[in-house]
Design a protein around this motif. Structure first.
Motif, mmCIF file in Angstrom:
data_model
loop_
_atom_site.group_PDB
_atom_site.id
_atom_site.type_symbol
_atom_site.label_atom_id
_atom_site.label_comp_id
_atom_site.label_asym_id
_atom_site.label_seq_id
_atom_site.Cartn_x
_atom_site.Cartn_y
_atom_site.Cartn_z
ATOM 1 N N LYS A 53 30.109 47.137 42.457
ATOM 2 C CA LYS A 53 29.627 47.502 43.785
ATOM 3 C C LYS A 53 30.772 47.694 44.771
ATOM 4 C CE LYS A 53 25.339 45.093 43.124
ATOM 5 N NZ LYS A 53 24.499 44.002 43.509
ATOM 6 N N GLY A 54 31.999 47.822 44.284
ATOM 7 C CA GLY A 54 33.119 48.044 45.170
ATOM 8 C C GLY A 54 33.431 46.879 46.068
ATOM 9 N N GLU A 55 33.119 45.680 45.629
ATOM 10 C CA GLU A 55 33.398 44.492 46.448
ATOM 11 C C GLU A 55 34.895 44.244 46.473
ATOM 12 O OE1 GLU A 55 29.354 42.088 45.328
ATOM 13 O OE2 GLU A 55 31.194 41.634 44.284
ATOM 14 N N GLU A 56 35.373 43.764 47.574
ATOM 15 C CA GLU A 56 36.780 43.397 47.711
ATOM 16 C C GLU A 56 36.923 41.900 47.519
ATOM 17 O OE1 GLU A 56 39.422 45.512 48.389
ATOM 18 O OE2 GLU A 56 37.999 47.141 48.121
ATOM 19 N N ALA A 57 38.119 41.463 47.149
ATOM 20 C CA ALA A 57 38.380 40.031 46.972
ATOM 21 C C ALA A 57 38.366 39.311 48.282
ATOM 22 C CB ALA A 57 39.718 39.825 46.290
ATOM 23 N N VAL A 80 32.849 30.784 43.826
ATOM 24 C CA VAL A 80 33.687 31.497 44.790
ATOM 25 C C VAL A 80 35.064 31.752 44.185
ATOM 26 C CG1 VAL A 80 34.820 31.341 47.052
ATOM 27 C CG2 VAL A 80 32.480 30.540 46.764
ATOM 28 N N GLU A 81 35.560 32.976 44.373
ATOM 29 C CA GLU A 81 36.896 33.348 43.908
ATOM 30 C C GLU A 81 37.738 33.732 45.120
ATOM 31 O OE1 GLU A 81 37.074 35.839 40.159
ATOM 32 O OE2 GLU A 81 35.006 36.174 40.810
ATOM 33 N N PHE A 82 38.810 33.028 45.345
ATOM 34 C CA PHE A 82 39.656 33.325 46.488
ATOM 35 C C PHE A 82 40.733 34.356 46.180
ATOM 36 C CE2 PHE A 82 37.990 29.093 47.493
ATOM 37 C CZ PHE A 82 37.431 29.381 48.724
ATOM 38 N N ASN A 83 41.174 34.417 44.949
ATOM 39 C CA ASN A 83 42.256 35.332 44.577
ATOM 40 C C ASN A 83 41.782 36.373 43.573
ATOM 41 O OD1 ASN A 83 44.277 34.021 46.130
ATOM 42 N ND2 ASN A 83 44.301 32.396 44.599
ATOM 43 N N ARG A 84 40.595 36.862 43.763
ATOM 44 C CA ARG A 84 40.005 37.808 42.819
ATOM 45 C C ARG A 84 40.693 39.156 42.917
ATOM 46 N NH1 ARG A 84 33.799 39.750 42.931
ATOM 47 N NH2 ARG A 84 33.929 41.095 41.143
ATOM 48 N N LYS A 85 41.064 39.683 41.759
ATOM 49 C CA LYS A 85 41.686 40.995 41.696
ATOM 50 C C LYS A 85 40.599 42.017 41.384
ATOM 51 C CE LYS A 85 46.307 39.621 40.196
ATOM 52 N NZ LYS A 85 46.302 38.386 40.835
ATOM 53 N N ASN A 86 40.706 43.217 41.974
ATOM 54 C CA ASN A 86 39.761 44.286 41.661
ATOM 55 C C ASN A 86 39.994 44.733 40.232
ATOM 56 O OD1 ASN A 86 38.599 44.372 44.191
ATOM 57 N ND2 ASN A 86 40.136 45.804 44.970
ATOM 58 N N ASP A 87 38.897 44.914 39.482
ATOM 59 C CA ASP A 87 39.019 45.401 38.108
ATOM 60 C C ASP A 87 37.778 46.169 37.717
ATOM 61 O OD1 ASP A 87 37.017 43.591 37.293
ATOM 62 O OD2 ASP A 87 38.482 42.067 36.778
ATOM 63 N N GLU A 88 37.729 46.617 36.465
ATOM 64 C CA GLU A 88 36.627 47.461 35.999
ATOM 65 C C GLU A 88 35.292 46.731 35.904
ATOM 66 O OE1 GLU A 88 38.697 45.612 32.551
ATOM 67 O OE2 GLU A 88 39.384 46.755 34.248
ATOM 68 N N THR A 89 35.255 45.399 35.981
ATOM 69 C CA THR A 89 33.968 44.691 35.898
ATOM 70 C C THR A 89 33.201 44.741 37.206
ATOM 71 O OG1 THR A 89 34.906 42.553 36.521
ATOM 72 C CG2 THR A 89 34.818 43.064 34.159
ATOM 73 N N GLU A 90 33.882 45.147 38.277
ATOM 74 C CA GLU A 90 33.192 45.208 39.564
ATOM 75 C C GLU A 90 32.342 46.459 39.614
ATOM 76 O OE1 GLU A 90 35.372 44.283 43.037
ATOM 77 O OE2 GLU A 90 36.852 43.165 41.881
#
Length: 172
Positions: free
Chosen positions: A168-172, A156-166
């Motif tokens: 499926k357009g998931e949000e943090a 689980v990541e609580f402070n995940r930043k959106n980046d190019e590895t995503e």
């Protein structure tokens, strides 16, 4: 749950679960006091929402009752998803976790260590990862074959930043 009962229930429920465009991930029967609890764990490419679990739960209950699959004794049925820290066991589990962090215990032959790595790409032989750096060090790429992974789960990541590895357009 005995292997025979597990296989029988899986054979009965897998086609039903597939009708809902879901994958049957696990079946488990526990005895809690005097009652039995049947846990049915399902997932899909897009995850599973509460409404889908409720709808499937009704269908599973009807099927079990029609086939007397749980016998005459009382039981409680729980239908749910694998949860946030889902175990990664099948190829499809790893594919669904692309872009996510995983915590993995490697086999003794692969070093026996526990690593935290971001899954970048998955194919039939294994996965390309980026192993997280320790104490400010940079992350390092690492290829892992499935045979090198003893067990793994999503981290689980609580402070995940959106980046190019995503992917499926998931949000943090």
């Amino acid at each position: 749950m005995s292997t025979t009962q597990n296989e029988r229930l899986r054979g009965l429920l897998e086609p039903l679960v597939a009708e809902f465009q879901l994958d049957l991930e696990d079946l488990e029967i526990d005895t809690v006091g005097r009652k039995r609890v049947l846990r049915v764990v399902v997932d899909s490419e897009d995850g599973v929402d509460l409404d889908a679990c409720a709808e499937l739960s009704r269908a599973v209950s009807e099927t079990l009752d029609e086939n007397n699959a749980m016998g005459d004794g009382a039981y409680e049925l729980e239908v749910g998803s694998p949860g946030a820290e889902r175990p990664l066991k099948e190829l499809r589990h790893f594919e669904r976790a692309v872009g996510r962090l995983m915590r993995a215990r490697l086999t003794k032959e692969a070093g026996g260590e526990e690593i935290v790595a971001r899954i970048l790409k998955v194919d039939d032989e294994g996965l390309d990862t980026e192993v997280q750096g320790v104490k400010g060090r940079k992350a390092k790429p690492r290829r892992l074959g499935f045979g090198e992974i003893e067990r793994a789960r999503v981290e689980v990541e609580f402070n995940r930043k959106n980046d190019e590895t995503e992917t499926k357009g998931e949000e943090a």
